[in-house]
Each structure stands twice: as C-alpha cells, then as structure tokens.
Design a protein around this motif. Structure first.
Motif, mmCIF file in Angstrom:
data_model
loop_
_atom_site.group_PDB
_atom_site.id
_atom_site.type_symbol
_atom_site.label_atom_id
_atom_site.label_comp_id
_atom_site.label_asym_id
_atom_site.label_seq_id
_atom_site.Cartn_x
_atom_site.Cartn_y
_atom_site.Cartn_z
ATOM 1 N N TYR A 30 -59.818 -75.919 -42.702
ATOM 2 C CA TYR A 30 -60.376 -75.769 -41.355
ATOM 3 C C TYR A 30 -61.899 -75.685 -41.362
ATOM 4 N N CYS A 31 -62.508 -75.833 -42.545
ATOM 5 C CA CYS A 31 -63.965 -75.664 -42.634
ATOM 6 C C CYS A 31 -64.610 -76.739 -43.499
ATOM 7 N N MET A 32 -64.110 -76.901 -44.717
ATOM 8 C CA MET A 32 -64.685 -77.870 -45.670
ATOM 9 C C MET A 32 -63.564 -78.661 -46.332
ATOM 10 N N THR A 69 -74.237 -64.789 -45.019
ATOM 11 C CA THR A 69 -73.051 -65.632 -45.031
ATOM 12 C C THR A 69 -73.418 -66.971 -45.664
ATOM 13 N N GLY A 70 -72.579 -67.978 -45.448
ATOM 14 C CA GLY A 70 -72.863 -69.301 -46.018
ATOM 15 C C GLY A 70 -71.931 -70.322 -45.380
ATOM 16 N N GLY A 71 -71.611 -71.290 -46.102
ATOM 17 C CA GLY A 71 -71.273 -71.433 -47.498
ATOM 18 C C GLY A 71 -70.741 -70.105 -48.051
ATOM 19 N N GLU A 72 -70.702 -70.031 -49.359
ATOM 20 C CA GLU A 72 -70.274 -68.780 -49.987
ATOM 21 C C GLU A 72 -71.512 -68.031 -50.483
ATOM 22 N N PRO A 73 -71.858 -66.916 -49.838
ATOM 23 C CA PRO A 73 -73.117 -66.245 -50.174
ATOM 24 C C PRO A 73 -73.215 -65.798 -51.636
ATOM 25 N N VAL A 121 -64.181 -59.695 -46.044
ATOM 26 C CA VAL A 121 -63.620 -60.681 -46.970
ATOM 27 C C VAL A 121 -62.664 -61.585 -46.198
ATOM 28 N N SER A 122 -62.816 -62.876 -46.392
ATOM 29 C CA SER A 122 -61.899 -63.811 -45.736
ATOM 30 C C SER A 122 -60.613 -63.889 -46.545
ATOM 31 N N LEU A 123 -59.517 -63.636 -45.893
ATOM 32 C CA LEU A 123 -58.213 -63.662 -46.575
ATOM 33 C C LEU A 123 -57.196 -64.188 -45.557
ATOM 34 N N SER A 162 -58.929 -63.290 -41.034
ATOM 35 C CA SER A 162 -57.853 -64.261 -41.244
ATOM 36 C C SER A 162 -57.859 -65.265 -40.100
ATOM 37 N N VAL A 163 -58.151 -66.504 -40.412
ATOM 38 C CA VAL A 163 -58.048 -67.559 -39.403
ATOM 39 C C VAL A 163 -56.564 -67.891 -39.284
ATOM 40 N N VAL A 164 -56.040 -67.833 -38.063
ATOM 41 C CA VAL A 164 -54.600 -68.034 -37.891
ATOM 42 C C VAL A 164 -54.337 -69.476 -37.445
ATOM 43 N N ILE A 190 -58.610 -64.469 -36.428
ATOM 44 C CA ILE A 190 -59.550 -65.364 -35.748
ATOM 45 C C ILE A 190 -58.789 -66.585 -35.239
ATOM 46 N N GLU A 191 -58.945 -66.875 -33.965
ATOM 47 C CA GLU A 191 -58.357 -68.109 -33.451
ATOM 48 C C GLU A 191 -59.054 -69.305 -34.118
ATOM 49 N N TYR A 192 -58.266 -70.297 -34.446
ATOM 50 C CA TYR A 192 -58.773 -71.527 -35.079
ATOM 51 C C TYR A 192 -59.758 -72.193 -34.126
ATOM 52 N N MET A 193 -60.977 -72.400 -34.592
ATOM 53 C CA MET A 193 -62.033 -72.948 -33.730
ATOM 54 C C MET A 193 -62.333 -74.416 -34.055
ATOM 55 N N GLY A 197 -66.950 -79.310 -39.086
ATOM 56 C CA GLY A 197 -66.232 -79.042 -40.329
ATOM 57 C C GLY A 197 -64.728 -79.035 -40.107
ATOM 58 N N ALA A 198 -64.321 -78.589 -38.919
ATOM 59 C CA ALA A 198 -62.879 -78.554 -38.610
ATOM 60 C C ALA A 198 -62.461 -79.918 -38.062
ATOM 61 N N THR A 199 -62.568 -80.928 -38.924
ATOM 62 C CA THR A 199 -62.323 -82.304 -38.475
ATOM 63 C C THR A 199 -60.842 -82.570 -38.201
ATOM 64 N N GLY A 341 -73.213 -71.250 -41.186
ATOM 65 C CA GLY A 341 -72.829 -69.877 -41.528
ATOM 66 C C GLY A 341 -71.876 -69.345 -40.486
ATOM 67 N N GLY A 342 -70.680 -69.053 -40.934
ATOM 68 C CA GLY A 342 -69.638 -68.602 -39.998
ATOM 69 C C GLY A 342 -69.768 -67.128 -39.695
HETATM 70 N N1 SAM Z 1 -67.593 -68.323 -47.499
HETATM 71 C C1 SAM Z 1 -67.597 -67.122 -46.728
HETATM 72 C C2 SAM Z 1 -66.185 -66.787 -46.281
HETATM 73 O O1 SAM Z 1 -65.261 -67.526 -46.600
HETATM 74 O O2 SAM Z 1 -66.006 -65.766 -45.646
HETATM 75 C C3 SAM Z 1 -68.543 -67.115 -45.547
HETATM 76 C C4 SAM Z 1 -68.679 -68.357 -44.718
HETATM 77 S S1 SAM Z 1 -67.255 -68.792 -43.762
HETATM 78 C C5 SAM Z 1 -67.825 -70.240 -42.959
HETATM 79 C C6 SAM Z 1 -67.249 -67.512 -42.546
HETATM 80 C C7 SAM Z 1 -66.019 -67.357 -41.731
HETATM 81 O O3 SAM Z 1 -65.860 -68.484 -40.901
HETATM 82 C C8 SAM Z 1 -64.758 -67.223 -42.551
HETATM 83 O O4 SAM Z 1 -64.097 -66.024 -42.218
HETATM 84 C C9 SAM Z 1 -63.965 -68.420 -42.134
HETATM 85 O O5 SAM Z 1 -62.602 -68.157 -42.165
HETATM 86 C C10 SAM Z 1 -64.488 -68.694 -40.739
HETATM 87 N N2 SAM Z 1 -64.214 -70.065 -40.279
HETATM 88 C C11 SAM Z 1 -64.576 -71.215 -40.874
HETATM 89 N N3 SAM Z 1 -64.107 -72.280 -40.178
HETATM 90 C C12 SAM Z 1 -63.437 -71.785 -39.117
HETATM 91 C C13 SAM Z 1 -62.709 -72.381 -38.043
HETATM 92 N N4 SAM Z 1 -62.571 -73.705 -37.922
HETATM 93 N N5 SAM Z 1 -62.157 -71.549 -37.111
HETATM 94 C C14 SAM Z 1 -62.280 -70.218 -37.231
HETATM 95 N N6 SAM Z 1 -62.951 -69.593 -38.227
HETATM 96 C C15 SAM Z 1 -63.510 -70.373 -39.169
#
Ligand code: SAM
Length: 342
Positions: A30-32, A69-73, A121-123, A162-164, A190-193, A197-199, A341-342
């Motif tokens: 959902y991001c990269m 944040t980042g990327g992965e900080p 922490v993203s989990l 947690s992105v659901v 977190i609702e999926y946005m 990146g979320a192509t 940066g999310g």
């Molecule tokens: N790499 C770190 C991480 O994974 O927490 C920080 C950057 S990441 C982009 C930050 C947050 O954005 C994460 O919690 C990630 O789940 C959320 N995120 C990324 N893409 C998303 C999407 N399409 N919808 C909702 N949340 C998203």
C-alpha cells in the motif's frame, strides 16, 4: 517565544513531520509496492545540522510536535545524533518517531538516551507469512523484538500503527488489540488511504472506521468514544475493560478542519498537505545562506496562504481510484508517500 500563525481556515502551525530518508527496507503493497524507485539525489538530502536548523525556525513559528519518519528513519545513519540536536530545543515538547521496527531493537536504547520521547511502530499483521507476502519482508520477528526492546529501554505510550486492508488483515483487529494490550501499547487502526505510492488502491479494500467499530463491538461489547485531543488525527475509544485504541479515518471521515501538520521531505521540500501537488523548496534558500528570519518569512507566507483540505477533496471524487499512476510517481518522486513521510 514562538509566534502563533494561522492558515486561511484558522488552523495553527503545530506539528511537523520530518522525513529523514526516502529509502525503506520494506516494500508494503500500500506504500512502496515496486522493487525499485527513483530516489532523491544524495547531494539533495539535508544534513542533520540543516534539519535541526529548519526545525528551529519552525519552532519559532509555533511548531511544538516533531515526528521523525521516512521512508524508514532508522536507515538514516546515526539518527540519535539528529534526535539529540532536536531534543535540546525546549520549544519541541513532543519528539516522536514512526518506524517499521526492523532495526529498532539495536537502536532503541541510543534513541531513548538521545532524547526521543515516543515511538510508533507499524505492525499490520501478527502473521509472519502475511508480512512476507504483503511487505516482502521475512523479518517479522525483528519487529516484535523491536517492540519488546523499546518497552524495556523505557519508551512508554508505545503506539502500533496498523493499516487495515480488506482481504489482508481485516480479520486481525481483535488479535492486534490483544497483542497491544499485553504489551501496554495502543493500536491505531488506519483506514487505507489513496496517497501517492498506493497505486493499487481501490475503495472496496478500505475498511471504514464504522465497520471496524462494528467488528470490534461484536467481540468486545460496547465501545466508548473518548473525548480527545482535537489536534490528534486518531479518534480514540475504550473497551469495557479499559483498553484503549485509536482509529485514523482519513479516508472516510477526514480531519482536515483541525489539521495542524505539515511535512518536510529529506531534501527539504515543505508540504502543507499529504495530498498537496507541490511543495515549497526550503533547501535552496537554506543552502544559499538565507537567514533564519528569511526562512521564517517563507514559512509564514506559505502557512498563512494555506487552503489545503486534501483528504476532504478526495471524498468528493466520483469513481475514486488511486491518486497517481506509477508513471507520474516516477516523474516526480515527491508525490510518493515514502518521500513525503507518512
Ligand atoms: N517506515 C516507517 C513505518 O513503516 O512506520 C515510517 C514511514 S511510513 C510511510 C508511515 C506510516 O504510513 C506507516 O504507519 C504506514 O503504515 C502508513 N501508510 C503508508 N501508506 C499508507 C496508505 N496507503 N494508507 C494508510 N497508511 C499508510
């Protein structure tokens, strides 16, 4: 003393997300989702001194919350040094970091000692095989260890993001709450946005706040909303046993009206909305020798002209689909969530 500035909708400049790198060691769908990306040129990445100086200028204009944040900080070499530089500014009363946790176990103690106050922490899943399929990482155990070590070294109020996503982890809501409860942490679903990146985003994969609450109520019984900090994006709730959790309903119930946050990318582009098409280049004036007053004037002008309501505008889009196609993300990586940066 900080000056208080407001945008066109009366929103103060309050929290700043600082992306310290556009690189990541996970490939969340959902991001990269791609294997490779167009990265920001190395010479354009701000040094720690440049980041700390910008944060100082923002602090003079009212910013009191900073999230790395980042990327992965944690991929940014020697991050505790940056933490220490920011933490010594007394105007920053809340210094936090969002991480995927892969490298947290080895760095948590140094970050804590440097003055980092909070960690998220993203989990997304408790099942290693799901993480492998969804984020191309076999290192689920490292994330769990990172969470455990963060607690041990004294990070309190640990949050788990947690992105659901329907069909991926929407059957783990109860398990994630119980996992967090056992570790004295708090989950934020977190609702999926449909961000850059979320192509592969589509509305049918979004599990709304309403639906999440219904699922949780079926299992846990009545859920009570908590009156909360209106600046925070998450709405918080309490189960009858006192366990709390949050939901960030950016897709179905956006919080644009109270949004006080902006973002600086690793190359010094200042974005006033997660959905903004363009940002303000702060790196060029910074490197050309602008004074703090000149940088503050640039930021003040930008914020006072801010009209953005990106997530609310997306609500009005008919037949909503992914915000960007891969080609336009490749044409300008600043559109990527992992760059913003999310
Ligand atoms: N790499 C770190 C991480 O994974 O927490 C920080 C950057 S990441 C982009 C930050 C947050 O954005 C994460 O919690 C990630 O789940 C959320 N995120 C990324 N893409 C998303 C999407 N399409 N919808 C909702 N949340 C998203």
């Amino acid at each position: 003393m900080s000056e208080l500035i407001r945008d066109t909708l009366g929103r103060p400049l309050g929290s700043l997300r600082v992306s310290v790198t556009d690189r990541c060691n996970m490939r969340c769908r959902y991001c990269m989702p791609e294997d490779d990306y167009v990265w920001l040129p190395r010479a354009s990445i701000l040094t720690f001194e440049e980041i700390a100086r910008l944060v100082g200028v923002f602090a003079g204009l009212g910013v009191d919350k900073v999230r790395l944040t980042g990327g992965e900080p944690l991929l940014r070499h020697d991050l505790p040094t940056l933490v220490a530089l920011i933490a010594r500014d007394a105007r920053i009363t809340d210094l936090a970091m969002t991480t995927n946790g892969l490298l947290l176990a080895t760095q948590a103690a140094a970050l804590r000692a440097a003055g980092l106050a909070r960690v998220t922490v993203s989990l997304d899943t408790l099942r290693p095989e799901r993480m492998l399929a969804f984020a191309k990482s076999p290192r689920h155990a490292d994330v769990l260890e990172g969470i455990a070590v963060a607690r041990q070294v004294g990070f309190e109020k640990l949050k788990l993001n947690s992105v659901v996503i329907r069909g991926f982890n929407d059957d783990e809501l109860v398990d994630l709450i119980e996992f967090a409860r056992a570790r004295d942490a708090e989950v934020r679903f977190i609702e999926y946005m449909d961000v850059g990146g979320a192509t592969r985003w589509s509305m049918d994969q979004v599990v709304s706040q309403r639906e999440m609450l219904a699922t949780l109520e079926q299992h846990f019984g009545a859920i009570q909303p908590l009156s909360d900090d209106s600046r925070a994006p998450a709405e918080r709730f309490r189960l009858s046993d006192g366990t709390t959790f949050g939901i960030i309903a950016s897709t179905t119930a956006p919080f644009c009206r109270s949004c006080d946050r902006s973002r600086v990318t690793a190359d010094g582009t200042w974005l006033l909305c997660l959905y903004a098409e363009h940002g303000v280049d702060l790196r060029d004036p910074l490197r050309r020798g602008a004074t703090d007053e000149e940088l503050a004037a640039l930021i003040r002008d930008g914020w006072q002209g801010r009209t953005d309501r990106g997530a609310e505008m997306r609500l009005g889009v008919q037949e909503r689909s992914a915000l960007y196609r891969l080609e336009s993300l490749r044409a300008d990586p600043h559109r990527e969530m992992h760059t913003r940066g999310g």
